[in-house]
Design an enzyme around this catalytic site. Structure first.
Site: not given
Ligand code: CAA
Length: 384
Positions: A129, A132-133, A159, A341, A365
């Site tokens: 809750p 999310g992001s 899902t 339409g 996602e």
């Molecule tokens: N691969 C491997 N490791 C990764 C990575 C990747 N792609 N992205 C981040 N990491 C690691 C980082 O390396 C970091 O570790 P280090 O400090 O050692 O480098 C750690 O994870 C934290 O990464 P960030 O500092 O980048 O993390 P952040 O808190 O800034 O978050 C974000 C970044 C991209 C915003 C992430 O939170 C995100 O993707 N948010 C969206 C979440 C999401 O997609 N939710 C969808 C839910 S699933 C869904 O919708 C499915 C469904 O039911 C259909």
């Protein structure tokens, strides 16, 4: 994978095979799944019978062993017929990817054959809750107790929750250190303490249940931990790198379904004494729809090839494909409704459903705003 930059014969054959199944046994259930908000069991049964319900599971676990491009093609074709049903192969991949990427050999052997056989589906529990992001802000806790972990918390927007037998659950094992304190676990629907919220009442993908998952003192054996403690967030992100490609494929499929229906209609519908397809204004709309769809598909397949190879630029390509294809699907389905339409606005045609279904691909996602954050970070790091 690409023969002279075209799909291999195997990929073309997979598309034909899945399209045949979908035209005959999935498309006929799509309107009812939307209307009743019920899981399309008949579509699941048809996909399971033809081994398209979880095509990505490797052969060593009894799966079809489809590569990432073939899996994208399957999801695209199912989505062309019924977006809700396309979440069957898509979420089976999403749920199992953490096990495939980081799980022990024993965990893989225990769960993957069950998904491959269709005995159970596998969902992915990341969001909450208040997280999310900002997924790393999750508060679901997993506390070690001898040879067990005890999980407590609420997962939201899950899902296929309730229908799936298995769940990848991300939980905090070490509070106060952010992403590094998160671990991943396999939780089963039958584990005592697991329950589900009421199905969300959604705009689209109504045949795919979205519910909360409640974890109330769920005590699971410690060997259900996926990978090492503290690696859960990285596993979650690596998973999404691969599965954002499948959401792009879903968006491409929905858009193709809408374009197909619009093309049929404009050739039949006559106004001012001729088919509306003869008007240049309509032709320009069709051309733009086709152009966006083609570009989205090419980017999606390029991302799928990177997913299969595990290339370093997959993070960028997965986000770019998902973002571009979902924006394209929203635009194409909206234009398709416009071309029909008043008829496009009714349930007599599938276009309004496709437009509603397309919307979620811009949200789940990771919202398309998050995809842009991901892409920009990769660009600034010089990965691209
Ligand atoms: N691969 C491997 N490791 C990764 C990575 C990747 N792609 N992205 C981040 N990491 C690691 C980082 O390396 C970091 O570790 P280090 O400090 O050692 O480098 C750690 O994870 C934290 O990464 P960030 O500092 O980048 O993390 P952040 O808190 O800034 O978050 C974000 C970044 C991209 C915003 C992430 O939170 C995100 O993707 N948010 C969206 C979440 C999401 O997609 N939710 C969808 C839910 S699933 C869904 O919708 C499915 C469904 O039911 C259909």
């Amino acid at each position: 994978m690409f023969a002279l930059y075209q799909l291999s014969e195997e990929h073309v054959a997979i598309r034909e095979a899945v399209r045949e199944v979908c035209n005959a046994k999935v498309a006929p259930n799509a309107a009812a799944a939307d209307e009743t908000s019920e899981f399309p069991q008949a579509s699941y049964d048809a996909l399971r019978a033809s081994d398209f319900h979880a095509p990505h599971i490797p052969e060593e676990y009894g799966g079809a062993g489809a590569d990432a491009l073939a899996t994208a093609i399957v999801i695209e074709e199912v989505a062309r017929a019924c977006a809700s049903s396309s979440l069957i192969p898509a979420v089976n991949k999403l749920g199992t990817m953490p096990v495939l990427l980081s799980g022990s050999a024993e965990l893989k052997q225990r769960y993957l054959p069950k998904v491959a056989s269709g005995e159970g589906m596998f969902s992915y529990c990341l969001s909450e809750p208040e997280a999310g992001s900002d997924a790393a802000a999750m508060t679901t806790r997993a506390v070690r107790d001898d040879n067990h972990y005890v999980l407590n918390g609420v997962k939201r927007w899950i899902t296929n929750a309730g229908v799936s037998e298995y769940y990848t659950v991300f939980a905090v094992t070490e509070p106060g250190i952010g992403a590094k304190g998160i671990s991943a676990f396999v939780v089963e629907k039958s584990d005592p303490g697991v329950s589900f919220g009421a199905p969300e009442k959604k705009l689209g993908i109504k045949g795919s249940p979205t519910r909360e998952v409640y974890l109330d003192n769920v005590r699971i054996p410690a060997d259900r931990l996926i990978g090492e403690p503290g690696t859960g967030f990285a596993t979650a992100m690596r998973t999404l790198d691969h599965t954002r490609v499948t959401i792009a494929a879903q968006a491409v499929g929905i858009a193709q379904g809408a374009l197909d229906a619009a093309l049929d209609y404009v050739k039949e519908r006559r106004q001012f004494g001729k088919p509306i397809a003869d008007f240049q204004g309509v032709q320009f709309m069709l051309a733009d729809m086709g152009m966006k769809l083609t570009a989205a598909r090419e980017l999606t397949y390029a991302a799928a090839a990177r997913s299969e190879r595990g290339d370093a630029d997959l993070t960028y390509f997965g986000a770019a494909a998902k973002c571009f294809a979902s924006d394209a699907a929203m635009a194409i389905t909206t234009d398709a409704v416009q071309l029909l339409g008043g008829y496009g606005y009714t349930k007599d045609f599938p276009l309004e459903r496709m437009m509603r279904d397309a919307k979620i691909t811009q949200i789940y996602e990771g919202t398309n705003q998050v995809q842009r954050i991901v892409m920009a970070r990769q660009l600034l790091k010089g990965v691209i």
